[in-house]
Design a protein around this motif. Structure first.
Motif, short mmCIF file in Angstrom:
data_model
loop_
_atom_site.label_atom_id
_atom_site.label_comp_id
_atom_site.label_asym_id
_atom_site.label_seq_id
_atom_site.Cartn_x
_atom_site.Cartn_y
_atom_site.Cartn_z
N ALA A 1 -0.90 -1.87 -3.01
CA ALA A 1 0.05 -0.93 -2.73
C ALA A 1 1.37 -0.96 -3.40
CB ALA A 1 0.25 -1.23 -1.13
N VAL A 2 1.82 -2.22 -3.62
CA VAL A 2 3.08 -2.20 -4.44
C VAL A 2 2.71 -1.94 -5.90
CG1 VAL A 2 4.84 -3.97 -5.27
CG2 VAL A 2 3.96 -4.17 -2.92
N ALA A 3 1.99 -2.47 -6.52
CA ALA A 3 1.54 -2.23 -7.94
C ALA A 3 1.21 -0.86 -8.21
CB ALA A 3 0.29 -3.20 -8.42
N SER A 4 0.73 -0.06 -7.16
CA SER A 4 0.19 1.21 -7.59
C SER A 4 1.40 2.14 -7.76
CB SER A 4 -0.73 1.71 -6.53
OG SER A 4 0.02 1.90 -5.43
N ARG A 5 2.66 1.78 -7.13
CA ARG A 5 3.78 2.63 -7.33
C ARG A 5 4.52 2.42 -8.40
NH1 ARG A 5 2.75 6.29 -5.49
NH2 ARG A 5 0.62 5.36 -5.91
N PHE A 6 4.10 1.85 -9.73
CA PHE A 6 4.69 1.54 -10.62
C PHE A 6 3.80 2.02 -11.76
CE2 PHE A 6 6.83 -1.41 -7.90
CZ PHE A 6 8.05 -1.38 -8.14
N ARG A 7 4.29 2.50 -13.02
CA ARG A 7 3.73 2.65 -14.28
C ARG A 7 3.30 1.64 -14.98
NH1 ARG A 7 4.27 8.16 -14.04
NH2 ARG A 7 6.34 8.91 -13.19
N HIS A 8 2.37 1.55 -15.75
CA HIS A 8 1.67 0.59 -16.89
C HIS A 8 1.62 -0.69 -16.27
CE1 HIS A 8 3.53 3.51 -19.54
NE2 HIS A 8 4.81 3.57 -19.02
N ALA B 1 -6.11 -3.72 -11.78
CA ALA B 1 -7.52 -3.90 -11.93
C ALA B 1 -7.83 -5.07 -11.09
CB ALA B 1 -7.99 -4.06 -13.12
N ILE B 2 -6.89 -6.09 -11.15
CA ILE B 2 -7.18 -7.45 -10.26
C ILE B 2 -7.18 -7.24 -8.90
CG2 ILE B 2 -6.06 -9.73 -10.17
CD1 ILE B 2 -5.21 -9.59 -12.72
N ALA B 3 -6.12 -6.50 -8.38
CA ALA B 3 -5.94 -6.33 -6.95
C ALA B 3 -7.03 -5.39 -6.63
CB ALA B 3 -4.51 -5.29 -6.79
N SER B 4 -7.60 -4.37 -7.17
CA SER B 4 -8.84 -3.87 -6.77
C SER B 4 -10.06 -4.50 -6.56
CB SER B 4 -9.04 -2.47 -7.65
OG SER B 4 -8.06 -1.66 -7.60
N SER B 5 -10.21 -5.42 -7.59
CA SER B 5 -11.20 -6.48 -7.72
C SER B 5 -11.15 -7.32 -6.67
CB SER B 5 -11.37 -7.38 -8.92
OG SER B 5 -11.32 -6.45 -10.10
N LEU B 6 -10.12 -7.99 -6.07
CA LEU B 6 -10.16 -8.72 -5.09
C LEU B 6 -10.18 -8.12 -3.80
CD1 LEU B 6 -7.21 -11.08 -6.26
CD2 LEU B 6 -9.51 -11.62 -6.36
N PHE B 7 -9.50 -6.82 -3.61
CA PHE B 7 -9.80 -6.04 -2.25
C PHE B 7 -11.25 -6.08 -2.13
CE2 PHE B 7 -8.53 -1.88 -0.32
CZ PHE B 7 -8.23 -2.70 1.06
N GLY B 8 -11.90 -5.62 -3.12
CA GLY B 8 -13.43 -5.49 -3.11
C GLY B 8 -14.17 -6.65 -2.85
N PHE B 9 -13.66 -7.58 -3.50
CA PHE B 9 -14.81 -9.01 -3.64
C PHE B 9 -14.66 -9.55 -2.09
CE2 PHE B 9 -15.20 -13.55 -3.56
CZ PHE B 9 -16.05 -13.75 -4.38
N VAL C 1 1.32 2.06 4.30
CA VAL C 1 1.02 2.25 5.70
C VAL C 1 -0.47 1.62 5.58
CG1 VAL C 1 0.27 3.68 7.34
CG2 VAL C 1 2.22 4.06 6.33
N LEU C 2 -1.33 2.03 4.53
CA LEU C 2 -2.61 1.35 4.77
C LEU C 2 -2.69 -0.29 4.45
CD1 LEU C 2 -5.37 2.72 4.70
CD2 LEU C 2 -5.07 2.44 2.07
N ALA C 3 -2.04 -0.66 3.74
CA ALA C 3 -1.76 -2.36 3.55
C ALA C 3 -1.22 -2.99 4.81
CB ALA C 3 -0.79 -2.54 2.33
N GLY C 4 -0.40 -2.20 5.51
CA GLY C 4 0.28 -2.63 6.82
C GLY C 4 -0.69 -2.64 7.66
N LEU C 5 -1.64 -1.76 7.86
CA LEU C 5 -2.70 -1.71 8.86
C LEU C 5 -3.67 -2.74 8.72
CD1 LEU C 5 -2.96 2.32 9.32
CD2 LEU C 5 -2.17 0.67 10.89
#
Length: 476
Positions: free
Chosen positions: A334-341, A347-355, A430-434
């Protein structure tokens, strides 16, 4: 005296018959074919569900409609499965696995074919093209509850107790595998909007294949000889009685709310990922890669956790740890997606979220059966799924309502930015908080006995003092 002796002989005879049935447990090789059919059908249905999410902007441009209308192609799955989910639970527990899987396969195939009709140019459908597409999605949505509820029923009826979690994991994780394929295949097939017809044709192939295999290859509701004690002692409650038992079961209600909310969050994440990332300049290909990492790591996590739980039976401890770690990963994303580059961090956050997140899915489904036994597997897993769809609909509508239109940004990769791109900062937080709140609630309040395992252990003790899995013999 004579009556008492006759009663004792009758009880002894019944006991011997019961012990004889328990001693003759058997597994069949064709259980793997049934598992393969359910896996293919589940994978195909998920591919049809999220066909358009990775290429939402190009699909909207091709059909000359808004992004909101494209989102409804995913949202309709959630809406339809809420009322039909209850019908599916009754159908699975009352009519049997064969009926549910075959009906699901035909609905899935028919929907995929109708979707193709929407892009046939010689029909000159004009503005009605979208509605053909929508009707096709609705039929595929009707198929979803039937196949989603099937893994626990299949595992309970055809697999011995030491293979149930693994079988359930393979069948359940074929759904996110379909999401993975859609995230990778849709952007690859649709570099431009004119390739939408090709994409629809490709996605119809597994649907037709699954329907043919289910229709021709599935002949039995149950195996001739059961593989486990719980399958032998089929004591599932009638549908309405089972529902009443579930609604009075505190542990089950907590599991349904928390785990159902988790499924709803993962649904929103998968459907909205491309729209969340494009506003900050990330391409559709990168969004598809994130979706692929999210699902691939989730499949790996589910596989490893399934093997671990099959050996240790630590359902509760495993789900609590994974729920907390997935909440932490959601915060990072949620935090990283609000910044560019921030491609590597995302990629790491998505991987861990899924794992950690996907790993919970098959184990929680087994846990639902354990804490609600002797309620039928279709009813116990189906009610959780219905709860997840209700929460998913609410979340999808809420998150879109929380977006804010911003002025046009030259670095944005969103195709439809004539009115300005959408800022997803508030929705992602909000999604991360929930997710974090539900993880905390689950860790603090959830606890249950393993009722089905206890029943099987007691039955195994009656046979020979050992677990009934030891008495299971393979098909010759």
């Amino acid at each position: 005296m004579r009556t008492r002796m006759e009663g004792g002989e009758e009880a002894s005879l019944l006991g011997e018959r019961s012990l004889g049935r328990l001693a003759q447990l058997k597994t069949y090789r064709r259980r793997w074919f049934l598992l393969a059919v359910v896996c293919l059908l589940n994978c195909s249905n998920a591919m049809l569900w999220l066909t358009f999410a990775p290429v939402a902007d190009k699909t909207a441009a091709y059909f000359h409609i808004s992004l909101e209308m494209i989102n409804w192609l995913s949202l309709v799955y959630l809406l339809i499965s809420i009322p039909f989910g209850l019908v599916a639970t009754w159908l699975l527990d009352s009519m049997g696995l064969r009926c549910a899987v075959t009906l699901s396969a035909w609905l899935n195939m028919t929907g995929s074919i109708i979707r193709m009709v929407s892009v046939l140019k010689f029909l000159s459908l004009g503005s009605q093209r979208y509605w053909y597409l929508f009707v096709g999605q609705c039929l595929c949505a009707l198929a979803q509850p039937l196949v989603i509820f099937s893994p626990t029923k299949l595992a309970a009826l055809w697999f011995p107790d030491h293979q149930r979690a693994t079988a359930n994991m393979l069948a359940s994780m074929s759904n996110p595998l379909g999401i993975l394929i859609a995230n990778v295949l849709s952007p690859a097939l649709v570099p431009e909007g004119k390739h939408i017809p090709l994409m629809l044709g490709v996605y119809a192939i597994p649907a037709v294949t699954a329907c043919a295999l289910a229709t021709v290859g599935i002949h039995e509701k149950v195996p001739p000889t059961p593989p486990s004690a719980s399958a032998t002692n089929s004591t599932s409650q009638p549908f309405l009685a089972g529902l009443k038992m579930l609604l009075r079961n505190k542990s089950y209600i907590i599991l349904a709310v928390c785990f159902g909310g988790g499924i709803g969050m993962f649904t929103c994440f998968s459907a909205l990922l491309e729209q969340i990332l494009c506003e900050k300049g990330y391409s559709n290909v990168f969004a598809g890669l994130n979706g692929a990492l999210f699902t691939t790591c989730g499949l790996l996590g589910a596989f490893l956790l399934g093997l671990y739980v099959d050996r240790t039976r630590k359902f509760i401890e495993s789900t609590k740890i994974c729920f907390c770690l997935s909440a932490l990963a959601s915060i990072v994303f949620a935090v990283a997606s609000r910044f560019r580059h921030q491609a590597i961090t995302l990629a790491i956050a998505s991987s861990l979220f899924g794992f950690f997140g996907f790993a919970i899915y098959p184990i929680a489904m087994e846990l639902a059966v354990e804490c609600s036994y002797p309620v039928g597997e279709g009813t116990s897993t189906g009610l959780i799924f219905v709860a997840s769809q209700v929460q998913g609909v609410i979340l999808m509508i809420l998150l879109q309502a929380l977006t804010v239109r911003v002025s046009e940004d030259p670095s944005s990769t969103c195709s439809l930015d004539q009115d300005g791109a959408l800022d997803w900062t508030i929705p992602t937080l909000v999604l991360a908080g929930l997710c974090s709140a539900m993880a905390c609630f689950y860790v603090i309040f959830f606890n249950t006995d393993y009722k089905r395992l206890h029943a099987e252990n007691n039955s195994g003790t009656l046979v020979n003092g050992e677990d009934t899995a030891a008495a299971t013999v393979p098909e010759a």
